[in-house]
Design a protein around this motif. Structure first.
Motif, PDB file in Angstrom:
ATOM      1  N   THR A  16       3.853  -3.421   4.534  1.00 19.56           N
ATOM      2  CA  THR A  16       3.288  -3.968   3.297  1.00 19.56           C
ATOM      3  C   THR A  16       2.735  -2.813   2.468  1.00 19.56           C
ATOM      4  OG1 THR A  16       2.711  -6.036   4.399  1.00 19.56           O
ATOM      5  CG2 THR A  16       1.621  -5.565   2.298  1.00 19.56           C
ATOM      6  N   PHE A  17       3.185  -2.791   1.185  1.00 27.17           N
ATOM      7  CA  PHE A  17       2.724  -1.754   0.272  1.00 27.17           C
ATOM      8  C   PHE A  17       2.268  -2.404  -1.027  1.00 27.17           C
ATOM      9  CE2 PHE A  17       6.233   0.128   2.772  1.00 27.17           C
ATOM     10  CZ  PHE A  17       5.510   1.073   3.484  1.00 27.17           C
ATOM     11  N   SER A  18       1.297  -1.758  -1.723  1.00 27.85           N
ATOM     12  CA  SER A  18       0.799  -2.217  -3.027  1.00 27.85           C
ATOM     13  C   SER A  18       1.136  -1.165  -4.073  1.00 27.85           C
ATOM     14  CB  SER A  18      -0.715  -2.463  -2.983  1.00 27.85           C
ATOM     15  OG  SER A  18      -1.031  -3.490  -2.064  1.00 27.85           O
ATOM     16  N   VAL A  19       1.554  -1.673  -5.246  1.00 25.90           N
ATOM     17  CA  VAL A  19       1.963  -0.776  -6.322  1.00 25.90           C
ATOM     18  C   VAL A  19       1.262  -1.206  -7.611  1.00 25.90           C
ATOM     19  CG1 VAL A  19       3.891   0.082  -7.705  1.00 25.90           C
ATOM     20  CG2 VAL A  19       4.196  -0.355  -5.267  1.00 25.90           C
ATOM     21  N   PRO A  20       0.506  -0.327  -8.280  1.00 23.63           N
ATOM     22  CA  PRO A  20      -0.099  -0.687  -9.574  1.00 23.63           C
ATOM     23  C   PRO A  20       1.005  -1.043 -10.589  1.00 23.63           C
ATOM     24  CG  PRO A  20      -1.076   1.315  -8.700  1.00 23.63           C
ATOM     25  CD  PRO A  20       0.109   1.020  -7.854  1.00 23.63           C
ATOM     26  N   GLU A  21       0.679  -1.976 -11.450  1.00 27.10           N
ATOM     27  CA  GLU A  21       1.665  -2.428 -12.441  1.00 27.10           C
ATOM     28  C   GLU A  21       2.081  -1.314 -13.383  1.00 27.10           C
ATOM     29  OE1 GLU A  21       2.089  -5.983 -15.810  1.00 27.10           O
ATOM     30  OE2 GLU A  21       0.143  -5.479 -14.918  1.00 27.10           O
ATOM     31  N   THR A  42       7.235  -5.628   2.287  1.00 27.40           N
ATOM     32  CA  THR A  42       6.655  -6.428   1.208  1.00 27.40           C
ATOM     33  C   THR A  42       5.950  -5.490   0.249  1.00 27.40           C
ATOM     34  OG1 THR A  42       6.363  -8.356   2.630  1.00 27.40           O
ATOM     35  CG2 THR A  42       5.043  -8.263   0.618  1.00 27.40           C
ATOM     36  N   VAL A  43       6.306  -5.595  -1.035  1.00 26.93           N
ATOM     37  CA  VAL A  43       5.700  -4.755  -2.067  1.00 26.93           C
ATOM     38  C   VAL A  43       4.958  -5.686  -3.024  1.00 26.93           C
ATOM     39  CG1 VAL A  43       6.084  -3.059  -3.877  1.00 26.93           C
ATOM     40  CG2 VAL A  43       7.562  -3.072  -1.853  1.00 26.93           C
TER      41      VAL A  43
END
Length: 813
Positions: A461-466, A549-550
């Motif tokens: 699982t990774f998070s990406v700023p818009e 999952t991003v």
């Protein structure tokens, strides 16, 4: 002799018979006239009652009493026509006494020479006859005609007797031999002789001309070139031999190569000869004038359907299509012009764990297109192949490569080369070793693929700023493989990135996932990717998958937008405070904010604070109301046009956030119209003012660029057209003024009443008053020739031009 006794007496002495060929003025008889005393003869004796009436005789006075009878020659004496003439001589004296005497003149026949009739009648004239050279022997070409006064049988002779012509007893002239314009005499001068039995003759001149006819075929001589294995030789022949010529040509000789040179001659010499080529293909062509034969197409015996024997005929023809022909057969000699080729240029052999000795690792299959095919040779070029190496060519089978000793995957020597051997074999033919190709053989010793790759985690699982852009590192996945070589694998995304333009990219070796473009939280908030890891086994690869999952983190990156952007309104100056300007409401939205999270403020244009937005926050549709009324009478307000710039800010603190707010803009144009304002009401009741609102929407699209472009082109075209018309009008005016000026000058110089007509450089002058006419030459212009006739008069004055100058200062006749 005859005598008459009377007062008037004749004595006629006749000399005797007269030959028909007697010459003119020959005396035929003598007439002596005796008279009575004291009488005289009235006139001369005359000939009366002659038979025939027309005769060639006349009386000529010799003395006062003696007359001679002579021949005049008209008509000529001709025994065959008149053999006897009867003449009566009559005389009268002064006493009216008369006397007459009849005499007879006998004409004796004389043998006369025969005479030609027709064109041979005149000895000083040559009769010309034209016959064609192909006239067959015995052909009658002329008939001589003659007549004899005595109607005797005539004989005809021709000279010279050795000529090619004969004449028979009737005067018929025939050809005696075959005539040839090119090889024999082209004209014959003959003398035709006709003879009567008495040996008298007449001759006539006859000249016979031969007419050349096209009765011979041309002759053709050719030199043909043999080109065999690059060696040139020449074969010469001509059409009189009547046999076919064989030549040999190497394939692949250059297009346009000359293979024959020909010359033609024609004895008839009646026109130009042209060369031609009769062929069933398009490999050769001939120059119609020079007679050179060249190749026009590529000669390639390896080409499908190509015939190794090509036949054609060289011909030379005259104008009547009489031709000389030389048939030619060309045999095409195959040369070594093709390099060998192989079915495979890269051969891979993979052995599992170990390769035993004498194992065939490659079979080279190579061919040669040349006809006949050349022998193919194989030779080591590089790599461990040859005597004492790991690989060698099989004896008596050079195209087979085998292993010389056992190769084990665990052997350190094998590990040192990376388990792969690179071998190169040169393949060439016999005659030209430069025709060489290379075949590469890759021998690989591979272990068995016993284990599948494994990811360190089954789910990432990774998070990406818009606001992240391209090449932003999202995260990294990792997998392991226990097979040799360890951890040799590649990564790829096989599922989840379903947009038209893929949003993510994974490095195939490191497993690092990066963005290819900026994400949009408002469009897609989460991506579920499936990543696959594939090991390095080319034959039977093993794989593993992991879920990634991003999550896209929302950020305030959208600017509020109002629709429409520009508002227009007209209100009166009597509107009261608190009035909504004609129900005007802004309609604004923000993709990453809720409608109540916007704040509104009038940034500029609100002079004297006449307007405000209500409410200024907590909504997306604020109303524009009048905050302070207008007062133009006191001079407090002077401005009637208001340009309000409204800022829409998405930082409403009621929502609990104000991070990097975005500001949108809307424009409101208001015009305040002054009207007669009645006295203010005494009651507290508010009166509503009149408000007119104009709403403008910009509907122009960038895709409609061609509309102003077309209008611009049309404007430029019409401007050029107007300029061209102005130029033509200006030019017409100049030409007209110049013509009028020249007309006036010519009218002053030209004399009145004179007309001029110009014909071929001369002037025909006509004075209309006196009627005088005369030709005059133009001074200085005699060399000019005029195709048209110009009439110069008072009604049409002469105009000068650069091509016709006629002086009008001519003197009057």
């Amino acid at each position: 002799m005859y005598s008459v006794q009377a007062a008037l007496n004749f004595v006629v002495e006749n000399v005797g018979p007269l030959l028909e060929n007697a010459s003119d003025h020959t005396r035929v008889a003598t007439v002596n006239v005796s008279l009575s005393p004291h009488t005289s003869l009235l006139g001369d004796p005359v000939i009366l009652n002659a038979s025939p009436v027309v005769h060639p005789f006349v009386l000529s006075r010799r003395s006062s009493h003696l007359w001679d009878l002579f021949i005049t020659g008209v008509p000529q004496l001709d025994f065959e026509e008149v053999a006897l003439y009867s003449l009566t001589i009559y005389a009268k004296d002064s006493h009216e006494a008369t006397a007459s005497q009849t005499i007879f003149v006998q004409i004796e026949d004389v043998n006369e020479p025969p005479a030609f009739t027709g064109s041979l009648a005149r000895e000083d004239q040559v009769t010309e006859i034209y016959i064609t050279e192909d006239t067959a022997p015995g052909t009658i070409i002329y008939k001589a005609a003659a007549k004899d006064a005595e109607d005797a049988v005539l004989e005809y002779f021709i000279s010279p007797e050795s000529s090619s012509f004969t004449i028979d007893s009737t005067g018929t002239i025939s050809t005696a031999t075959v005539l040839d314009f090119e090889r024999d005499m082209r004209s014959f001068s003959l003398v035709i002789k006709v003879v009567d039995p008495g040996g008298l003759f007449a001759t006539g001149n006859l000249k016979i001309f031969l007419i050349n006819v096209n009765n011979k075929d041309p002759t053709l001589t050719c030199s043909l070139f043999n080109i065999e294995n690059g060696v040139l030789s020449v074969t010469s022949t001509n059409s009189t031999l009547h046999h076919e010529v064989n030549i040999i040509l190497d394939e692949e000789i250059p297009i346009g190569k000359m293979i024959a040179m020909c010359q033609a001659a024609d004895e008839d010499n009646l026109g130009d000869l042209t060369f031609g080529l009769e062929t069933g293909d398009d490999y050769f062509a001939i120059d119609k004038e020079k007679g050179t034969v060249v190749t026009t197409s590529r000669l390639d015996v390896e080409k499908t359907g190509f015939a190794s024997a090509l036949s054609f005929s060289i011909k030379a023809c005259d104008g009547d299509q009489r031709c000389a022909i030389i048939p030619v057969t060309t045999y095409i000699n195959g040369i070594n012009d093709n390099s060998p080729f192989c079915d495979q240029y890269l051969i891979r052999y993979t052995g599992k764990e170990e390769i035993s000795k004498d194992t065939i690792i490659a079979k080279l299959a190579c061919h040669d297109l040349d006809k006949p095919p050349d022998t193919i040779h194989y030779a080591p070029r590089s790599g461990p192949v040859g005597s004492g190496q790991l690989f060698e060519q099989v004896p008596n089978a050079e195209n087979f490569i085998q292993v010389t000793k056992e190769l084990d995957y665990e052997n350190p020597e094998v590990v040192a080369v990376g388990h792969i051997y690179d071998i190169m074999i040169s393949v060439f033919d016999d005659l030209h070793p430069s025709h060489t190709v290379t075949v590469t053989i890759l021998v690989e010793i591979a272990p068995d693929n016993d284990f599948s790759p494994k990811f360190q985690a089954s789910h990432y699982t990774f998070s990406v700023p818009e606001t992240s852009g391209a090449f932003y590192k999202v995260g990294q996945v990792a997998a392991i493989d226990e097979d040799h070589p360890p951890n040799c694998m590649t990564y790829k995304i096989i599922k989840g990135d379903v947009q038209a333009v893929q949003r993510f990219w994974i490095h195939p070796l490191s497993g690092v996932i990066e963005l290819t473009s900026q994400p949009d939280y408002e469009s897609v908030r989460q991506y579920n990717l499936t990543v696959q890891a594939v090991d390095c086994d080319r034959a039977h690869p093993r794989t593993a998958v992991a879920m990634v999952t991003v999550d896209i983190e929302d950020e305030n990156d959208e600017t509020p937008v109002c629709t429409p952007y520009l508002y227009k309104a007209v209100i009166s100056d009597g509107v009261v405070a608190g009035t909504n300007v004609n129900g005007l409401k802004l309609n604004c939205h923000d993709r990453d904010s809720r409608d109540f999270e916007m704040r509104f403020e009038i940034a500029s244009g609100n002079e004297n604070l006449h307007f405000k937005l209500d409410p200024s926050r907590g909504t997306n549709t604020p109303k524009l109301i009048v905050k302070n009324p207008f007062n133009f009478e006191s001079g407090a307000d002077l401005q009637q046009q208001y340009h309000l710039v409204v800022h829409v800010i998405d930082d409403n603190l009621k929502s609990g956030k104000a991070i990097k707010p975005k500001t949108g803009t809307a424009v409101i144009d208001i015009y305040v119209q002054r009207i007669s304002t009645p006295p203010p009401p005494t009651s507290s009741e508010q009166r509503k003012g009149l408000t007119i609102v104009y709403t403008a929407i910009n509907t122009y699209k960038n895709s409609d660029w061609y509309v102003p472009f077309i209008f611009t082109l049309m404007a430029v075209f019409f401007a050029g057209l107007v300029f061209w018309m102005c130029f033509l009008l200006w030019r017409y005016g100049n030409i007209k003024n110049c013509s009028l000026k020249m007309t006036k000058e010519d009218s002053k110089l030209k004399p009145k009443g004179v007309k001029y007509v110009v014909v071929s450089g001369n002037v025909y002058a006509y004075n209309s008053r006196t009627g005088a006419r005369k030709w005059k030459t133009l001074v200085g212009h005699q060399e000019e020739s005029f195709g048209n006739i110009y009439s110069l008069s008072e009604a049409r004055p002469l105009r000068e031009s650069t091509s016709l100058k006629i002086p009008v200062q001519q003197q009057l006749l």
